[in-house]
Design an enzyme around this catalytic site. Structure first.
Site, short mmCIF file in Angstrom:
data_model
loop_
_atom_site.label_atom_id
_atom_site.label_comp_id
_atom_site.label_asym_id
_atom_site.label_seq_id
_atom_site.Cartn_x
_atom_site.Cartn_y
_atom_site.Cartn_z
N TYR A 53 0.92 -1.23 0.12
CA TYR A 53 -0.08 -0.23 0.20
C TYR A 53 1.05 1.43 0.03
O TYR A 53 2.00 1.26 0.34
CB TYR A 53 -0.77 0.08 1.13
CG TYR A 53 -2.13 -1.00 1.06
CD1 TYR A 53 -3.25 -0.54 0.69
CD2 TYR A 53 -1.89 -2.43 1.19
CE1 TYR A 53 -4.42 -1.54 0.83
CE2 TYR A 53 -2.81 -3.28 1.42
CZ TYR A 53 -4.14 -2.62 0.86
OH TYR A 53 -5.24 -3.58 0.98
N GLU A 54 0.29 2.34 -0.37
CA GLU A 54 1.11 3.59 -0.65
C GLU A 54 1.59 3.99 0.24
O GLU A 54 2.90 4.85 0.35
CB GLU A 54 0.18 4.73 -1.28
CG GLU A 54 0.78 5.72 -1.70
CD GLU A 54 -0.37 6.76 -2.51
OE1 GLU A 54 -0.01 7.98 -2.52
OE2 GLU A 54 -1.26 6.22 -2.94
N SER A 55 1.21 3.76 1.83
CA SER A 55 1.99 4.21 2.88
C SER A 55 3.25 3.78 3.22
O SER A 55 3.81 4.12 4.24
CB SER A 55 0.91 4.23 4.11
OG SER A 55 0.59 2.91 3.97
#
Length: 265
Positions: A53-55
């Protein structure tokens, strides 16, 4: 779809998308329908898939679907979490992502995505969340899968704002710009499965979901739809696939809304 198929169009879309993923995939996951599809795959036929995920969470295995990329569930269940610059520069731009899974507010027939604004940019009808990391995902992932429900507002002849590059004007537009990844190779909607034409790159319907007609697909699409000569029917969801998705959604609802007892208290 038929009046009582035993599953909803959104369930069919999510499950059809999940089937396209395999154990060896390293998947950059968008929030919403992409996240549901990827986690159904992980919980059924692709337990070794790597979800990112982007985080910065790598190898995450959430028990419930995240509300956003900042949801604590992602970090708590990840193999490791890295800084966002490392996520983009080393993992994404380094060519380590096999599938980028994106959604869209608006989409055109060449897979170009708008998630920024509906209407004129300076006088918008609707201001959307924006691109986030999607523009980079669209150009750096080896392939892009897109999921969205079909509406004439969403699937348009021309998007209002160019957020994420698909196949541009079609043909070899990506290559002419020096983008060496494949771009959108699959579109899964609540009515059909689409793939780009090998030459023109225009999305073409390859498979209709059970009970869906060509007319329904055309009526919910803002461009003239092309259908494959050998048009297939998407296999209906299995009991395992439906149970897995519904259990995941039920856990998510309970976690985000609180149980009945918690509300009563």
């Amino acid at each position: 779809m038929s009046d009582n198929p035993g599953f909803s169009p959104n369930e069919m879309m999510t499950i059809a998308a999940s089937r396209e993923l395999g154990n060896d995939d390293v998947c950059f996951v968008g929030i919403g329908a992409p996240s549901a599809a990827c986690n159904v795959a992980r919980l059924t036929h692709a337990p070794d898939i790597t979800l990112i995920y982007e985080s910065g969470t790598i190898g995450t295995a959430p028990d419930v679907l995240p509300l956003s990329i900042g949801d604590g569930e992602l970090c708590e269940t990840a193999v490791t979490t890295v800084a966002v610059p490392e996520m983009f520069r080393y993992w994404l731009q380094g060519g380590r992502i096999s599938i980028g899974f994106l959604g869209a507010a608006q989409l055109d027939k060449f897979g170009n995505i708008n998630t920024t604004v509906i209407g004129d940019y300076f006088h918008p009808k609707t201001r959307l969340p924006g691109g986030g990391g999607a523009p980079e995902i669209a150009t750096s992932s080896k392939e892009i899968y897109i999921t969205m429900a079909q509406t004439r507002r969403g699937m348009v002849e021309k998007i209002d704002f160019f957020t994420s590059f698909g196949h541009g004007d079609g043909g070899d537009h990506r290559q002419r710009l020096g983008i060496d990844t494949a771009g959108p190779t699959l579109l899964i909607t609540d009515l059909a499965i689409w793939k780009p034409d090998p030459v023109t790159k225009e999305f073409t319907v390859m498979s209709l979901h059970p009970g869906v007609t060509r007319q329904q697909v055309q009526e919910t699409c803002g461009w003239i739809v092309k259908f494959a000569e050998a048009l297939d029917e998407t296999p209906a969801p299995s009991e395992l696939e439906l149970t897995t998705l519904r259990d995941l959604q039920a856990r998510t609802k309970a976690a985000h809304e609180g149980s009945g007892k918690a509300k009563a208290a």
